[in-house]
Design a protein around this motif. Structure first.
Motif, PDB file in Angstrom:
ATOM      1  N   LEU A   1     -23.554  -1.718   9.890  1.00 57.96           N
ATOM      2  CA  LEU A   1     -24.987  -1.731   9.619  1.00 57.96           C
ATOM      3  C   LEU A   1     -25.792  -2.028  10.881  1.00 57.96           C
ATOM      4  CD1 LEU A   1     -25.013  -3.629   6.205  1.00 57.96           C
ATOM      5  CD2 LEU A   1     -25.571  -1.231   6.575  1.00 57.96           C
ATOM      6  N   ARG A   2     -25.256  -2.868  11.737  1.00 55.30           N
ATOM      7  CA  ARG A   2     -25.971  -3.208  12.971  1.00 55.30           C
ATOM      8  C   ARG A   2     -26.073  -1.994  13.888  1.00 55.30           C
ATOM      9  NH1 ARG A   2     -24.306  -8.009  17.231  1.00 55.30           N
ATOM     10  NH2 ARG A   2     -26.052  -7.684  18.669  1.00 55.30           N
ATOM     11  N   ILE A   3     -24.988  -1.213  13.972  1.00 49.04           N
ATOM     12  CA  ILE A   3     -25.027  -0.014  14.821  1.00 49.04           C
ATOM     13  C   ILE A   3     -25.909   1.054  14.189  1.00 49.04           C
ATOM     14  CG2 ILE A   3     -23.599   1.817  15.785  1.00 49.04           C
ATOM     15  CD1 ILE A   3     -21.323  -0.239  15.990  1.00 49.04           C
ATOM     16  N   ALA A   4     -25.833   1.201  12.822  1.00 58.91           N
ATOM     17  CA  ALA A   4     -26.626   2.224  12.147  1.00 58.91           C
ATOM     18  C   ALA A   4     -28.113   1.917  12.167  1.00 58.91           C
ATOM     19  CB  ALA A   4     -26.144   2.363  10.701  1.00 58.91           C
TER      20      ALA A   4
ATOM     21  N   ASN B   1     -33.618   4.935   8.297  1.00 58.59           N
ATOM     22  CA  ASN B   1     -34.278   5.490   7.112  1.00 58.59           C
ATOM     23  C   ASN B   1     -33.363   5.564   5.902  1.00 58.59           C
ATOM     24  OD1 ASN B   1     -32.691   7.377   8.372  1.00 58.59           O
ATOM     25  ND2 ASN B   1     -33.959   9.123   7.774  1.00 58.59           N
ATOM     26  N   LEU B   2     -32.050   5.407   6.125  1.00 61.04           N
ATOM     27  CA  LEU B   2     -31.096   5.472   5.015  1.00 61.04           C
ATOM     28  C   LEU B   2     -30.791   4.110   4.415  1.00 61.04           C
ATOM     29  CD1 LEU B   2     -28.544   8.019   6.555  1.00 61.04           C
ATOM     30  CD2 LEU B   2     -30.424   8.488   4.981  1.00 61.04           C
ATOM     31  N   PHE B   3     -31.357   3.064   4.949  1.00 66.69           N
ATOM     32  CA  PHE B   3     -31.037   1.725   4.455  1.00 66.69           C
ATOM     33  C   PHE B   3     -31.619   1.482   3.057  1.00 66.69           C
ATOM     34  CE2 PHE B   3     -29.672  -1.148   8.170  1.00 66.69           C
ATOM     35  CZ  PHE B   3     -28.923  -0.110   8.715  1.00 66.69           C
ATOM     36  N   ASP B   4     -32.658   2.263   2.661  1.00 68.38           N
ATOM     37  CA  ASP B   4     -33.231   2.076   1.324  1.00 68.38           C
ATOM     38  C   ASP B   4     -32.263   2.463   0.222  1.00 68.38           C
ATOM     39  OD1 ASP B   4     -35.482   1.190   2.515  1.00 68.38           O
ATOM     40  OD2 ASP B   4     -36.539   3.118   2.440  1.00 68.38           O
ATOM     41  N   LYS B   5     -31.314   3.338   0.530  1.00 68.50           N
ATOM     42  CA  LYS B   5     -30.368   3.816  -0.475  1.00 68.50           C
ATOM     43  C   LYS B   5     -29.106   2.970  -0.540  1.00 68.50           C
ATOM     44  CE  LYS B   5     -31.943   8.590  -0.033  1.00 68.50           C
ATOM     45  NZ  LYS B   5     -31.544   9.992   0.180  1.00 68.50           N
ATOM     46  N   ILE B   6     -29.056   1.926   0.273  1.00 68.21           N
ATOM     47  CA  ILE B   6     -27.871   1.050   0.285  1.00 68.21           C
ATOM     48  C   ILE B   6     -28.218  -0.206  -0.480  1.00 68.21           C
ATOM     49  CG2 ILE B   6     -26.253  -0.227   1.727  1.00 68.21           C
ATOM     50  CD1 ILE B   6     -26.854   1.733   3.961  1.00 68.21           C
TER      51      ILE B   6
ATOM     52  N   VAL C   1     -23.245   6.573   2.311  1.00 71.30           N
ATOM     53  CA  VAL C   1     -24.441   7.328   2.666  1.00 71.30           C
ATOM     54  C   VAL C   1     -24.663   7.343   4.174  1.00 71.30           C
ATOM     55  CG1 VAL C   1     -25.966   5.345   2.497  1.00 71.30           C
ATOM     56  CG2 VAL C   1     -26.886   7.623   2.068  1.00 71.30           C
ATOM     57  N   LEU C   2     -24.042   6.384   4.899  1.00 67.95           N
ATOM     58  CA  LEU C   2     -24.224   6.355   6.343  1.00 67.95           C
ATOM     59  C   LEU C   2     -23.418   7.429   7.050  1.00 67.95           C
ATOM     60  CD1 LEU C   2     -24.174   2.490   7.006  1.00 67.95           C
ATOM     61  CD2 LEU C   2     -26.148   4.000   6.818  1.00 67.95           C
ATOM     62  N   TRP C   3     -22.209   7.689   6.582  1.00 74.06           N
ATOM     63  CA  TRP C   3     -21.401   8.711   7.254  1.00 74.06           C
ATOM     64  C   TRP C   3     -21.325  10.047   6.496  1.00 74.06           C
ATOM     65  CZ3 TRP C   3     -19.222   3.704   6.914  1.00 74.06           C
ATOM     66  CH2 TRP C   3     -18.585   3.404   5.709  1.00 74.06           C
ATOM     67  N   ASN C   4     -21.833  10.158   5.202  1.00 75.45           N
ATOM     68  CA  ASN C   4     -21.946  11.413   4.468  1.00 75.45           C
ATOM     69  C   ASN C   4     -23.357  11.527   3.907  1.00 75.45           C
ATOM     70  OD1 ASN C   4     -19.322  12.377   4.846  1.00 75.45           O
ATOM     71  ND2 ASN C   4     -18.518  11.137   3.157  1.00 75.45           N
ATOM     72  N   PRO C   5     -24.346  11.803   4.706  1.00 75.57           N
ATOM     73  CA  PRO C   5     -25.709  11.905   4.170  1.00 75.57           C
ATOM     74  C   PRO C   5     -25.876  13.194   3.371  1.00 75.57           C
ATOM     75  CG  PRO C   5     -25.701  12.436   6.504  1.00 75.57           C
ATOM     76  CD  PRO C   5     -24.297  12.014   6.171  1.00 75.57           C
ATOM     77  N   SER C   6     -26.507  13.194   2.175  1.00 76.87           N
ATOM     78  CA  SER C   6     -26.753  14.363   1.304  1.00 76.87           C
ATOM     79  C   SER C   6     -28.232  14.736   1.355  1.00 76.87           C
ATOM     80  CB  SER C   6     -26.341  14.053  -0.139  1.00 76.87           C
ATOM     81  OG  SER C   6     -27.054  12.947  -0.632  1.00 76.87           O
ATOM     82  N   THR C   7     -28.568  16.113   1.025  1.00 76.23           N
ATOM     83  CA  THR C   7     -29.950  16.593   1.102  1.00 76.23           C
ATOM     84  C   THR C   7     -30.686  16.215  -0.165  1.00 76.23           C
ATOM     85  OG1 THR C   7     -29.200  18.444   2.426  1.00 76.23           O
ATOM     86  CG2 THR C   7     -31.415  18.591   1.450  1.00 76.23           C
ATOM     87  N   PRO C   8     -31.761  15.524  -0.140  1.00 78.44           N
ATOM     88  CA  PRO C   8     -32.466  15.108  -1.353  1.00 78.44           C
ATOM     89  C   PRO C   8     -33.286  16.266  -1.934  1.00 78.44           C
ATOM     90  CG  PRO C   8     -33.607  14.313   0.593  1.00 78.44           C
ATOM     91  CD  PRO C   8     -32.377  15.001   1.091  1.00 78.44           C
ATOM     92  N   GLU C   9     -33.618  16.253  -3.321  1.00 74.70           N
ATOM     93  CA  GLU C   9     -34.422  17.275  -3.996  1.00 74.70           C
ATOM     94  C   GLU C   9     -35.886  17.062  -3.673  1.00 74.70           C
ATOM     95  OE1 GLU C   9     -33.744  17.088  -8.117  1.00 74.70           O
ATOM     96  OE2 GLU C   9     -31.641  17.673  -7.997  1.00 74.70           O
ATOM     97  N   LYS C  10     -36.528  18.210  -3.270  1.00 74.65           N
ATOM     98  CA  LYS C  10     -37.956  18.145  -3.018  1.00 74.65           C
ATOM     99  C   LYS C  10     -38.514  19.576  -3.033  1.00 74.65           C
ATOM    100  CE  LYS C  10     -37.448  18.084   1.992  1.00 74.65           C
ATOM    101  NZ  LYS C  10     -37.802  17.382   3.212  1.00 74.65           N
ATOM    102  N   PRO C  11     -39.738  19.861  -3.545  1.00 75.67           N
ATOM    103  CA  PRO C  11     -40.324  21.202  -3.608  1.00 75.67           C
ATOM    104  C   PRO C  11     -40.630  21.740  -2.231  1.00 75.67           C
ATOM    105  CG  PRO C  11     -41.956  19.556  -4.145  1.00 75.67           C
ATOM    106  CD  PRO C  11     -40.645  18.841  -4.024  1.00 75.67           C
TER     107      PRO C  11
END
Length: 689
Positions: free
Chosen positions: A588-591, A597-602, A610-620
């Protein structure tokens, strides 16, 4: 246990005579220099004495008494028949050596040899006592080596009795020999010569003429002067045994000759006005010897009893008297120097005068070194001659230095150093005031400067200053209660143990290949197959000095999770949990530097996938209108004109495109054609992600 009879004394007497005969064979000259010891008789001394006992076991005290009687019989016989100047008197020295050997064995009283020496001193004249002391000086170390406690009182009694017979004026050197013998014989810290109570020699009174002796002519002149004075004032003048400085100044003013008073009357007004305008001399007038005489000798009363200075009256008189004395000494010194330098050229070139001066200079150091006054000559007629003597002036000033050092030991700073001492009898409650401290310090400096003048003045003052500095150590030792200076000898086991420790500490030690607590650097010398230094190459790996990537913690964290699931004991689970938490914290310190921006999902303690396999979120799909892209719009307008499409077809196509949607998150993505711009306005391009 048998008792020795008179016959046993006779047998011991015969044995001692046999030893004396053998001593004469060993030392035929009978001198004092060579001493007889037990090895000189080849160990036969003890055998001969025991043979005289006849093999009978007797009381030691009876044996000592019988042997002492035999020694005294032979001693008295030799002393009555021979003179100390006779060479045959050497038999007495041999007898004393034999008695000394017997006392060391021991076969007689330890103090017998000094008993005989004491009687020998009583039987001789002063010249004979000098010869006896030659024997004692040559045997001092041997006589005092053993059983000194049984001998010390006899030594004191014999030496003090001899000192009473000697004259300090005529036998000064011999008195010094006696004192040196006692000082060298007794231990350094022995209390027999220590004044523990700090008592002063008040019996040492210096007698001098209190009133001057007047001649007939002088008496007439004095009577004339007395008639001029007021008799009422004369009656009011107090009579003081020790004149002060004020009385000295008055006497100086009244004892001026009549010629000076007569001359003062003959001055006219012009001379008086010119005299008033002249500056007054800074130096005070030289004191008259007649006036200084009673003041000078009254200082001896203070020197013999310094505690008188605790009274302000005596202190003020002492200050003024010492100031006058030092001023007179300086004046005499200047007169002598001016007298030596004021020689005429004729006198300087006379050979007789030069030879006499050379002899005087060669003899004067000896006179200064050997000059000793056992008692001051206080005659008024000799006072001027004494003042001209350099040795006399130095003796007086050394007395003053001793007294000033005593005064400076009463300062608050000096008394603070002696607060913890035990001998309170040498400590005084009187504290020297600041004004007197300043005077004593200044006076000591002036005396020291004066003593350094003259012939060999530097050497003389250095000797005096060294003695006074060492005397301060003795004063401190006395104030501490005279503790033991000589420590007891060290035992043999302690000495051997310390010797082994010293040898071990000084031995050369072999250096360790790797010091204690240091890192083993042998891995640096490890080589690979081709002879390369693999240890250094491992140190150059990037993993040692670069931060790892977040993905590098994926495998270790998954292994820790597996171990945590397989663990059964609580201790094992705790250890695995600590390892996993440490790795997650580092990840977490290195990330935090690149993927904040991915810390909200942890979630707290949740999965870090989620840190090493980020997925594309749904958005229009958002259409962004770019006003500055006018070049693209022109190209699109040209393209529509070239195709020749009608405006109706364009409207139909636009309506169809608006009904289409873009499917995301697992739905197949359809191609979205670029929208044509409307004729009336600008249309933004659609970007598909």
């Amino acid at each position: 246990m048998a008792y020795l009879s008179i016959s046993s004394v006779d047998r011991l007497t015969a044995s001692l005579k046999e030893l004396l005969a053998r001593a004469k064979e060993i030392k035929p000259d009978g001198g004092i220099e060579s001493a007889l010891t037990a090895p000189s008789f080849h160990g036969d001394v003890e055998v001969i004495i025991k043979q005289a006992e006849g093999g009978v076991t007797v009381n030691p005290q009876d044996h000592y008494a019988a042997l002492e009687t035999a020694c005294r019989n032979i001693f008295y016989e030799l002393l009555a028949s021979t003179s100390i100047q006779d060479p045959s008197f050497g038999q007495i020295w041999d007898l004393l050596d034999i008695v000394s050997v017997l006392s060391d064995i021991p076969l007689c009283e330890p103090g017998l040899v000094f008993w005989l020496v004491e009687e020998l001193l009583d039987s001789q004249t002063i010249d004979g006592c000098r010869i006896v002391f030659d024997y004692l000086d040559s045997r001092r170390e041997r006589l005092t080596a053993k059983n000194f406690k049984q001998k010390q009182l006899i030594i004191l009694r014999a030496c003090n009795e001899l000192l009473r017979r000697l004259s300090r004026a005529e036998d000064t050197v011999f008195c010094g020999r006696v004192f040196i013998f006692m000082f060298q014989s007794f231990p350094l810290g022995d209390r027999s010569s220590v004044n523990l109570r700090g008592e002063y020699h008040v019996e040492n009174i210096t007698a001098f003429e209190r009133e001057p002796l007047k001649d007939e002519d002088e008496s007439g002149s004095v009577m004339d002067v007395d008639q001029e004075t007021d008799p009422v004032e004369k009656e009011k003048t107090p009579v003081v045994d020790h004149p002060t400085a004020i009385d000295a100044n008055q006497e100086t003013q009244t004892s001026q000759p009549a010629e000076t008073t007569a001359k003062s009357v003959k001055f006219d007004a012009a001379d008086e006005t010119s005299k008033e305008t002249q500056p007054k001399p800074e130096s005070e007038p030289e004191p008259d010897p007649e006036t200084l005489y009673p003041i000078f000798w009254s200082l001896q009363d203070v020197f013999s009893q310094p505690i008188r200075l605790f009274e302000s009256q005596f202190f003020s008189s002492f200050k003024s008297g010492l100031d006058l004395t030092l001023r007179k000494f300086k004046a005499v010194q200047q007169q002598q120097q001016s007298r030596c330098t004021s020689k005429t050229p004729f006198e300087a070139h006379r050979p007789l005068k030069r030879k006499r001066a050379d002899t005087d200079q060669s003899e004067q150091p000896q006179d200064l070194a050997s000059s000793f006054n056992p008692r001051y000559l206080t005659s008024r007629d000799l006072f001027s001659l004494e003042l001209s003597d350099l040795a006399f002036r130095r003796h007086i000033l050394v007395q003053a230095l001793i007294l000033i050092d005593f005064l400076l030991s009463l300062t608050p700073k000096a008394k603070k150093k002696l607060e913890s001492t035990s001998n309170k009898s040498v400590l005084y409650t009187y504290t020297l005031p600041d004004e007197e401290i300043a005077w004593a310090t200044t006076m000591r400096t002036e005396i020291a400067t004066y003593l350094q003048q003259g012939q060999e003045g530097k050497f003389y003052y250095r000797m005096v200053d060294t003695v006074l500095s060492r005397d301060k150590n003795w004063v401190h030792w006395k104030a501490e209660g005279c503790p033991l200076i000589r420590q007891p000898p060290i035992s043999a086991p302690s000495f051997l143990e310390s010797q082994r420790g010293a040898v071990k500490a000084s031995a050369s030690r072999r250096i360790r290949p790797s010091p204690i607590g240091s890192l083993d650097l042998a891995f640096l010398s490890n080589t690979g197959e081709e002879g390369q230094a693999m240890g250094l190459e491992k140190l150059k790996e990037k993993g040692r000095y670069e931060l790892p990537q977040v993905e590098d913690f994926k495998g270790p964290i998954m292994e820790d999770e597996f171990d945590l699931e397989m663990a059964r004991e609580e201790k094992e689970k705790e250890e695995v949990g600590v390892r996993k938490a440490s790795k997650m914290w580092r990840a977490l310190r290195i990330a935090s530097k690149s993927k904040l921006n991915l810390f909200d999902k942890i979630e707290d303690g949740g999965n870090l996938a989620v840190l090493w396999n980020p997925s594309t979120p749904e958005k229009p799909v958002e259409a962004e209108v770019k006003d500055d892209d006018k070049g693209d719009q022109n190209e699109m307008a040209k393209k529509t004109e070239l195709d020749g499409e009608s405006s109706a077809e364009k409207e139909t196509q636009e309506a169809e495109k608006e009904n289409q949607t873009v499917q995301v998150n697992g739905v197949k993505e359809e191609d979205v054609p670029v929208m044509e711009p409307e004729p009336s306005g600008s249309v933004g391009a659609v970007e598909v992600t």
